[in-house]
Motif scaffolding. Structure first.
Motif, short mmCIF file in Angstrom:
data_model
loop_
_atom_site.label_atom_id
_atom_site.label_comp_id
_atom_site.label_asym_id
_atom_site.label_seq_id
_atom_site.Cartn_x
_atom_site.Cartn_y
_atom_site.Cartn_z
N ALA A 1 -24.11 -0.55 28.60
CA ALA A 1 -24.86 -1.65 29.02
C ALA A 1 -24.57 -2.15 30.58
O ALA A 1 -23.17 -2.13 30.91
CB ALA A 1 -25.20 -2.84 28.12
N GLU B 1 -31.18 -12.22 32.27
CA GLU B 1 -31.42 -11.05 31.49
C GLU B 1 -31.42 -11.60 30.20
O GLU B 1 -30.89 -12.40 29.46
CB GLU B 1 -30.41 -9.87 31.77
CG GLU B 1 -30.84 -8.66 31.01
CD GLU B 1 -30.00 -7.56 31.25
OE1 GLU B 1 -29.43 -7.38 32.22
OE2 GLU B 1 -30.00 -6.50 30.60
N LEU C 1 -33.18 -7.80 23.98
CA LEU C 1 -34.20 -6.99 22.91
C LEU C 1 -32.96 -6.57 22.02
O LEU C 1 -32.53 -5.57 22.02
CB LEU C 1 -34.84 -6.19 23.26
CG LEU C 1 -35.81 -5.36 22.41
CD1 LEU C 1 -36.64 -6.38 21.78
CD2 LEU C 1 -36.64 -4.32 23.25
N GLU D 1 -33.36 -5.05 18.90
CA GLU D 1 -34.00 -3.88 18.23
C GLU D 1 -33.49 -2.79 19.12
O GLU D 1 -33.54 -2.75 20.11
CB GLU D 1 -35.50 -3.85 18.30
CG GLU D 1 -36.05 -3.94 16.98
CD GLU D 1 -37.70 -4.14 17.08
OE1 GLU D 1 -38.30 -4.59 16.53
OE2 GLU D 1 -38.13 -3.22 17.98
N GLY D 2 -32.88 -1.88 18.33
CA GLY D 2 -32.54 -0.68 18.91
C GLY D 2 -30.95 -0.54 19.32
O GLY D 2 -30.51 0.43 19.61
N LYS D 3 -30.30 -2.05 19.45
CA LYS D 3 -28.91 -2.03 19.58
C LYS D 3 -28.22 -2.32 18.65
O LYS D 3 -28.52 -2.82 17.57
CB LYS D 3 -28.84 -3.33 20.74
CG LYS D 3 -29.58 -2.87 21.93
CD LYS D 3 -28.90 -3.88 23.10
CE LYS D 3 -29.77 -3.68 24.22
NZ LYS D 3 -31.31 -3.96 24.23
N GLN E 1 -22.88 -4.21 20.09
CA GLN E 1 -23.63 -4.30 21.45
C GLN E 1 -24.16 -5.62 21.65
O GLN E 1 -23.95 -6.16 22.88
CB GLN E 1 -24.60 -2.91 21.51
CG GLN E 1 -24.03 -1.66 21.67
CD GLN E 1 -24.95 -0.53 21.47
OE1 GLN E 1 -26.08 -0.36 21.07
NE2 GLN E 1 -24.37 0.57 21.98
N ARG F 1 -35.84 -10.70 18.51
CA ARG F 1 -36.01 -9.67 17.28
C ARG F 1 -34.56 -9.64 16.83
O ARG F 1 -34.21 -8.48 16.61
CB ARG F 1 -36.48 -8.24 17.99
CG ARG F 1 -37.90 -8.57 18.75
CD ARG F 1 -38.62 -7.25 18.72
NE ARG F 1 -40.10 -7.70 18.86
CZ ARG F 1 -41.04 -7.11 18.15
NH1 ARG F 1 -40.77 -5.98 17.43
NH2 ARG F 1 -42.30 -7.42 18.36
N ASN G 1 -45.58 -8.88 20.85
CA ASN G 1 -44.76 -9.30 22.21
C ASN G 1 -44.89 -10.74 22.45
O ASN G 1 -45.29 -11.20 23.56
CB ASN G 1 -44.92 -8.31 23.46
CG ASN G 1 -43.78 -8.68 24.58
OD1 ASN G 1 -42.97 -9.24 24.42
ND2 ASN G 1 -44.09 -7.93 25.70
N PHE H 1 -42.35 -12.78 22.98
CA PHE H 1 -41.53 -13.14 24.10
C PHE H 1 -42.30 -12.72 25.66
O PHE H 1 -42.25 -13.68 26.59
CB PHE H 1 -40.31 -12.14 24.02
CG PHE H 1 -39.47 -11.99 25.35
CD1 PHE H 1 -38.85 -12.93 26.21
CD2 PHE H 1 -39.63 -10.69 26.22
CE1 PHE H 1 -38.11 -12.87 27.25
CE2 PHE H 1 -38.84 -10.75 27.39
CZ PHE H 1 -38.29 -11.68 28.16
N GLY H 2 -42.72 -11.61 25.91
CA GLY H 2 -43.74 -11.43 27.10
C GLY H 2 -44.56 -12.45 27.39
O GLY H 2 -44.71 -12.80 28.59
#
Lengths: 248, 248, 248, 248, 248, 248, 248, 248
Positions: free
Chosen positions: C37, C51, C54, C56-58, C62, C81, C234, C236-237
């Motif tokens: 990262a 920053e 997110l 998800e996917g990590k 991490q 998430r 979303n 968060f967005g």
């Protein structure tokens, strides 16, 4: 109408409470807030049937609490797409609740069902795998006060199975056709019937059935006039619409 | 029922022709082949309204010939999605034919319309651009023997336009909601009404309206129970289904 | 701005370190590489908020390591998430971390939140099942220094639930509408409001809801002017955009 | 607010007409029916800007008539997606109407524009082909009382064209990014800006641009936080939303 | 080339076996049938790298058997999308096999790797979640004899992270850009680079990322000229193409 | 590099202008604003080829003006997807411009083409209808300084047409495969070739070819390793990528 | 087999030319290059029918030239999707060419048709609008040497039209079902027939027929076993496949 | 034909039962109702093979009961997409049942298989992962009385694997091509073969294979004439169609 609200209005009509008392009391009979839900008690008055719980996406506890409020309000309870765990959460709060496992439907307060349908609602499936959705439609129609009849697994691959039952098609007042794969049964029934036909595409099939999109498109493009369609696997919606038509 | 077939059957009932003569004559009254078309005269008997011509995809000459046969058979003529050129081809063969340009509908033999509807069918549009599809629905319902009322351009961007007309919603027997873009009007009407609601998505919109797919999805997923849906821009189908419900 | 960078700059302004020392130190305050990262510490300076992770996917590890760096940098931590396992991995490294299970959000260093919003951000949901996404929006807006209000389960199937709360709509400075199924609530709110409306489609629904595509299309095609939209689910967005608008 | 309604209310405030007269007159000031359209005059009061005409899907005569009513009501006229033929139909009824051919926008009653925006709205395009949509946004924002600035053809294939204009990005109060193809410009601007960013996907591109779907998806999935999105080619919607944010 | 086939051909060149013997022996060196698989040993001769095993969709036993044959043939082994169970099945048959868990890649016979690449292949990711796919590309390129460099988590939301590494971009011979969500990094890199750029969309994202379709469309529509694209999550394909270009 | 910029830099190197003069002059040599376009003159320096004009979506006048500026800058002119009307607009401003009607490409300043390609680029089509896209690729590659060879109408329905030309496949340095319908030719060529293969799906076909989506998916899922893909009908992109690879 | 090649081989068999002469001559009889086309004369030998011209996407001149070569080669000419302009271009070169306007098919050299089919191929359509595609199938089958029968406009909306023709279904050797809209006719025929059924979806319909996708999905998901499907509107493909089956 | 029905008819032919007795008995031999299923015993008479059970979507108990009825009726049993649990449920009721685990197929009453096929059906796969679907096709064809041959893992990435087996292609009577990913094998086989080719797309692949949609589109758009296609992963349908063709 929820029996609680009905009782309140009768009191007013009979002169037992004043207009001021009625107006003050009404709002809490109209909708009720649980924080995570705003129950629409007015719906029964407005549309002839109380709010129905779609269990999917709600926690079991939320389902249980909403169910309790509806039953307390004196309304018929209908909760769809209920898992066994949902049912447990409801029964903990509503001892009389019943569970139709095949149709994934919880019901209670059935004594409040009032017969409203003029004729019979006939629910037809193309295959055996479409039955769970058909049962959701049947239960919904039954709770809304209709006579319900069933005709299952009569898809067009063996069309004589349907043609030999044409008597049933003729005597019903509303037809609900539940079919997956290509959904051709809706067109064939639509071409034979003279009463309203509601088509329910199901997610039965594989590959290009695209989880029901193929059946949906087939039904929307039916060459038989006047077939109307609901969402994929929406047995509840079909049963509800059939009931509204049947009491019209 | 086509008046020709009706006359034939009456003759038999009155003993003017023999059973043999009746059986021999019947097939040609049931369906009629033009080579490029097999007209289903039996439909009127079976479903209460004769075959309707979808002009799109047919040559003008084909439309004209089929129209002539339907009119000759003594049935009400309804031809949808008709271009002015189609109308010309029909009028050359059927002098009394009329053309509703806005709704792109050709009609004839209106004297054969018989009142069948119990109540009023109210057709509602979200916007001005949805009117052509709404008119197709209105004409279909009218030809099938119904009283029709209209409420146009009352979409949810200015919801008071609809709410101030709630009287109209309450007194109609069937509602047809015609809307493009996001189609939200169907959900709002569906949440207010206690009679059957048929939603017609239209291809009005641009970009992600995807020629009506957005409105269709919106209507299929309506949070209001019991809304049923027809194909995009299918004013005819909605008018037909509303008529069948209204005579139920 | 991360407090570490702030401290450094203050030192320079106060003459405690030379320009050379500042320029040498700056890069490591701008972004920091963990191999897997590259943390963008400059973001807080550039955009007013550090920053956000997110999850998800990590991998959990991490997430934990990035969280530690952000907290060490003196910035507010927001991780979205997040599974309970993610939270465990973070708390092992950041003892003060908190977890909002409903909204799946991890937060820390809340003392660094600075009030920035001018008015209230009101977050509205159509149904109970939309609440997790709404909570993500609420938490994001709160961490970014805003007053947040909630109005849940007021979908258009029972529109009086919304209309009786019109006061709330009038007094908020930014509205966030969270809805699945057909997403019609965004259009109704958009037609009533005079402040910015951000619509969040959710994956709530089944069949043709297509995991939120139906709601997304409904919102993009809203007949109400000026509604803007974010990705499906979303929260968060939406909370972030509402915050930027509210401090504008 | 339409000047006619404003005049009426002032008369009442000044005691020149009675409350009864006001209440009797109000409805016709709220909405006005043309049969094919129900003009929402109340919108200006409710949302700060009068109804806008989307010309697409309407006949030229319909556009002309609606335009006349809006102008007669004393409101600013904005009609989008107008063909030259539409403009002719409007000018026949509204002599002062003007036409922005590039942006396909008809305007009139510009004297009623009132400055409302606090800062500048900067409209940015990725390419030359995106300019018509950008101009629609610019005109909308201008009519709604904003200062508008433009930065055209600065897409990421030559990113220095954007980076050398970072001053413009810093000083604007709201950013509108208009881009077709892959729409990456929205993410890059979103990563640099600290003010609200509204992204407009355009149908510029070919093949897998899918008429703007590629750009739309790119913008909805932007890795830059807080970018909100409107429908494909919806310059009007972006200009409207930017204006509401700018007056917030 | 598999060392076995190489040995055979050398024998013939050195006159140790006759032409007849060579021709008789060749077919079994060209392809080998396992019943469930027809291994293409000729591929190494034809394309410069032996057949690679895509483990997905094969049973563990099938993977193990094919791996054994490739290793026995004296070729470098590369098996992608391998689960730990696959690796166990391979190691039971090929003791020297190694497993890169992050990239889900099994390798063996690395001594047969021959350096072929002229320059460095630089693999770049937009985010941390894209790393597994990037590692698949790196391993593929390494096994095919290339120097590989990495630049991870430099997405456009913080574009300075990329710009400060422009030296790396300038000195590499081929660039592989791995990105999910909107995939904008490919356009930015494509606009800066003067060497071949291969873009790999990943399924990283949610909602309208549509499992990588958004990134794929973004990359196919890149406004930067000359970016070429491979299948979603196809790190192997990108590493392979980069290697073929690098040895060109 | 544009010859004008080249001349300027040479002047500085030769001491004819001062550093100050150079720095002052540079910006206008880097990019040039026409209001509707910001021409990226720096691109030639950065990427080895000047900006290319995609005519689609631009007015003829815009194309003409941009073309004039590129030619005035001393760069090779390439304008793709040009209609005859575009060409007329260009020739009015650039007398030496030429038009390849089949490939819809305008070129000028060909004297500035410098040979850069190491080997031959072979462009292959599956059918006759794919030729226009192939010609766009050929022209692009030629303008970028490559030898180009063609092999047309050798699709897999008659695979011997390709196999008998295997010599051509072996001797080329880069292969471009242009195919519509199912695009299988890319897989067959990809399985035979040992050099880079770029696949261009075309919109040739009907029905489920979905304007090139079928061919695109076929190419992205090619079982032959290392095939990379560009947008549908993007002959330019393929020619550009092939050129960058060929000079690598 | 083209009569030219046939003549050549006969000459060799009869000893009139030497083996050397035969081998030298063969290649030019196998395929013939026109630059823009590589005609596959070997196809007739390999597959029993010469190359067929798909006119769409080719210039009229290209169609004309290819047609001339096929006719010169002594083969039956079949060109599909031919516009009247294509036909003119062909007739200028092949005086005996004929044009079936309804099926958009050009034919010539019919004297070379050789009867090959064992039984009758019956082509059935659901509606009148499907006839052009059906005619393409009929012509293809006729040119390939089959007896062809037709049964048009017998869709399932009036299923008795089909059931009364069951004799035709029983006596045919192969059935081709051509249907648009929902394509249900394929399932009904598939459920009745005991011979091979090939289904052709057509683009007839509107809205969610999605230009034939609905019919295609319906046919692919047919609940009747053994129905196989060709591309939308691919009458040629169905006629071809039926012919290959009928000669099997 | 089920042996029970056959026995009954023989009795009547031999004068052992009266016409009245036959007509009374027939209906129960035609179809049999289990409540959840209406078994079509007439199918064997009508189409030459009894009803086949698609296990997916049915409960294990339902599968078991239907299987018992089919076996009791004296018909060959074929149940597809059967889990091991399904098989257990069947074997509990039909002791002789067998299970092909790879093809997920249950069979019984194999003694009733009657040879009907004229030639050999050759089933070809592109890869190892396509084998389960291929086995479903093989088993179906075998049960329907055909000789079956297999050719596995000969995809176009190594086309010599197919070309060296051209003898097998020439001698078979029907070809079934099973392929995932891009499905190009169908086009190559279709271009070589002179007998009917049925293509089966499989869901093998990832990313843009879209669970088999890529292969399906590839096959529907095959440039080789006369290839027909079945649903994704529909090995049964291909085996069935091939059998009907082979007995034609």
């Amino acid at each position: 109408m929820g029996s609680k609200l009905s009782t309140l209005l009768n009191k007013f009509r009979d002169g037992k409470i004043s207009q001021e008392a009625l107006l003050e009391a009404l709002p809490s009979y109209m909708s009720e807030s649980l924080g995570f839900a705003t129950i629409d008690h007015h719906r029964e008055l407005r549309q002839g049937f109380p709010e129905v719980i779609l269990c999917e996406g709600k926690t079991e506890k939320q389902v249980g609490e909403i169910a309790r409020k509806i039953v307390d309000n004196g309304s018929v309870l209908l909760a769809t797409r209920a898992t066994p765990a949902c049912f447990k959460a409801v029964r903990r709060r509503v001892r009389s609740a019943k569970y139709n496992e095949l149709g994934r439907v919880i019901t209670a307060n059935e004594k409040h069902i009032r017969p409203k349908g003029k004729g019979t609602i006939l629910v037809i499936t193309a295959g055996t795998s479409d039955i769970p959705i058909a049962e959701e439609a049947c239960e919904t129609a039954r709770l809304m006060g209709n006579r319900v009849d069933r005709l299952y697994d009569v898809g067009v691959a063996g069309i004589h199975r349907l043609l030999t039952k044409s008597e049933k098609l003729r005597t019903a007042n509303v037809l609900v056709v539940v079919a997956g794969m290509e959904g051709a049964l809706a067109s064939v029934v639509g071409g034979l019937a003279s009463v309203p036909v509601i088509a329910v595409p199901t997610s039965v099939g594989y590959g290009t059935s695209l989880n029901g999109i193929a059946a949906l498109l087939g039904m929307l493009n039916s060459c038989a006039a006047g077939v109307t369609v609901v969402n994929i696997d929406n047995g509840f919606g079909a049963g509800y619409a059939a009931s509204v038509i049947n009491r019209n």
